[in-house]
Scaffold this motif. Structure first.
Motif, PDB file in Angstrom:
ATOM      1  N   ARG A  88      14.739  15.092 -28.928  1.00 21.15           N
ATOM      2  CA  ARG A  88      15.236  16.230 -29.696  1.00 21.15           C
ATOM      3  C   ARG A  88      15.451  17.439 -28.801  1.00 21.15           C
ATOM      4  N   GLY A 145      19.137  15.674 -36.742  1.00 18.98           N
ATOM      5  CA  GLY A 145      19.153  16.633 -37.845  1.00 18.98           C
ATOM      6  C   GLY A 145      18.431  17.915 -37.497  1.00 18.98           C
ATOM      7  N   SER A 146      17.332  17.796 -36.755  1.00 22.32           N
ATOM      8  CA  SER A 146      16.582  18.977 -36.355  1.00 22.32           C
ATOM      9  C   SER A 146      17.403  19.851 -35.416  1.00 22.32           C
ATOM     10  N   ASP A 149      20.068  21.592 -37.324  1.00 27.85           N
ATOM     11  CA  ASP A 149      19.511  22.659 -38.156  1.00 27.85           C
ATOM     12  C   ASP A 149      19.587  24.006 -37.458  1.00 27.85           C
ATOM     13  N   THR A 151      22.021  25.251 -36.061  1.00 33.00           N
ATOM     14  CA  THR A 151      23.326  25.871 -36.289  1.00 33.00           C
ATOM     15  C   THR A 151      23.434  26.438 -37.702  1.00 33.00           C
ATOM     16  N   GLY A 152      22.383  26.294 -38.497  1.00 36.53           N
ATOM     17  CA  GLY A 152      22.419  26.720 -39.888  1.00 36.53           C
ATOM     18  C   GLY A 152      22.311  28.224 -40.051  1.00 36.53           C
ATOM     19  N   VAL A 156      19.057  29.728 -45.995  1.00 39.16           N
ATOM     20  CA  VAL A 156      19.607  28.448 -46.438  1.00 39.16           C
ATOM     21  C   VAL A 156      19.672  28.374 -47.954  1.00 39.16           C
ATOM     22  N   VAL A 177      15.555  30.948 -37.810  1.00 38.94           N
ATOM     23  CA  VAL A 177      16.146  29.607 -37.805  1.00 38.94           C
ATOM     24  C   VAL A 177      15.375  28.694 -36.862  1.00 38.94           C
ATOM     25  N   GLU A 178      15.034  29.207 -35.681  1.00 35.77           N
ATOM     26  CA  GLU A 178      14.306  28.398 -34.703  1.00 35.77           C
ATOM     27  C   GLU A 178      12.922  28.022 -35.205  1.00 35.77           C
ATOM     28  N   ARG A 180      11.947  27.840 -38.352  1.00 31.13           N
ATOM     29  CA  ARG A 180      12.116  26.917 -39.475  1.00 31.13           C
ATOM     30  C   ARG A 180      12.421  25.512 -38.985  1.00 31.13           C
ATOM     31  N   ALA A 181      13.316  25.401 -37.980  1.00 30.47           N
ATOM     32  CA  ALA A 181      13.681  24.087 -37.447  1.00 30.47           C
ATOM     33  C   ALA A 181      12.493  23.417 -36.773  1.00 30.47           C
ATOM     34  N   ALA A 184       9.998  22.195 -39.476  1.00 32.17           N
ATOM     35  CA  ALA A 184      10.507  21.002 -40.155  1.00 32.17           C
ATOM     36  C   ALA A 184      10.434  19.786 -39.248  1.00 32.17           C
TER      37      ALA A 184
END
Length: 205
Positions: A88, A145-146, A149, A151-152, A156, A177-178, A180-181, A184
């Motif tokens: 990742r 997916g992580s 994420d 780029t979100g 959200v 964002v970082e 949160r990613a 998760a």
């Protein structure tokens, strides 16, 4: 009169330009790569076969220097965690590349070697042969997916005030964002390892 020097062109330069375009816009094209390098589009074809070739070279670039993991001697859970995190982390700097990577067959030998390491660790854990590919696919879902994420948007979910109370409580105080990613990904990795462990126990019993 001396002839003007032609821009130096190489596979490495083409990949660098294409990856920069993907980082900036989420995609690339031969005309845009050529303009960035100051060459004709036809000149690219002396080094690169097609779009798929560039994508695969970008895949190889991104995964060229993964952190080494001792897959044979570490406990399987520790080795699997390290492999998934390393996989990742290779994509964190280029999350917009992910949609391009998932649309074509993996051919880069370095990346295939990473998948081989995953298969070795999952086999060593005792996972049934028919479950190895589903497990590797689940790793892809988590790691890719992580990275994507990242780029979100900052926000959200935007539930209307006073509605969807459970979700509203859950998202209150979410970080960047970082952050949160990462949270998760860590949660998903725990679930993944626990799921492999459960599958192994079912196989044993």
């Amino acid at each position: 009169m001396a002839r003007p020097r032609s821009p130096l062109l190489s596979v490495d330069a083409i990949v660098t330009a294409a990856l920069a375009l993907v980082d900036e816009t989420g995609d690339f094209s031969f005309p845009k790569v050529a303009r960035r390098l100051g060459v004709s589009q036809s000149a690219l074809y002396n080094h690169i076969a097609n779009r798929e070739h560039i994508v695969e070279l970008m895949r190889g670039r991104v995964f060229a220097t993964p952190a080494p993991v001792d897959c044979e001697n570490l406990p399987w859970e520790e080795a699997l965690r390290a492999l998934v995190r390393t996989y990742r982390d290779c994509m964190v700097a280029h999350p917009r590349l992910v949609p391009l990577l998932i649309t074509q067959t993996v051919q880069d030998l370095g990346v295939i070697g990473i998948y081989e390491d995953m298969a070795v660790v999952l086999e060593r854990a005792g996972l049934a042969r028919q479950a190895v590919v589903p497990a590797i696919s689940a790793i892809d879902y988590l790691a890719l997916g992580s990275a994507l994420d990242l780029t979100g948007p900052e926000v959200v979910w935007a539930p209307p005030e006073g509605r969807f109370p459970a979700l509203s409580r859950a998202i209150a105080g979410l970080g960047s964002v970082e952050e949160r990613a990462e949270a998760a990904f860590a949660f998903g990795l725990d679930v993944l390892v626990a799921g492999v462990r459960e599958q192994v126990l079912r196989t044993i019993h």
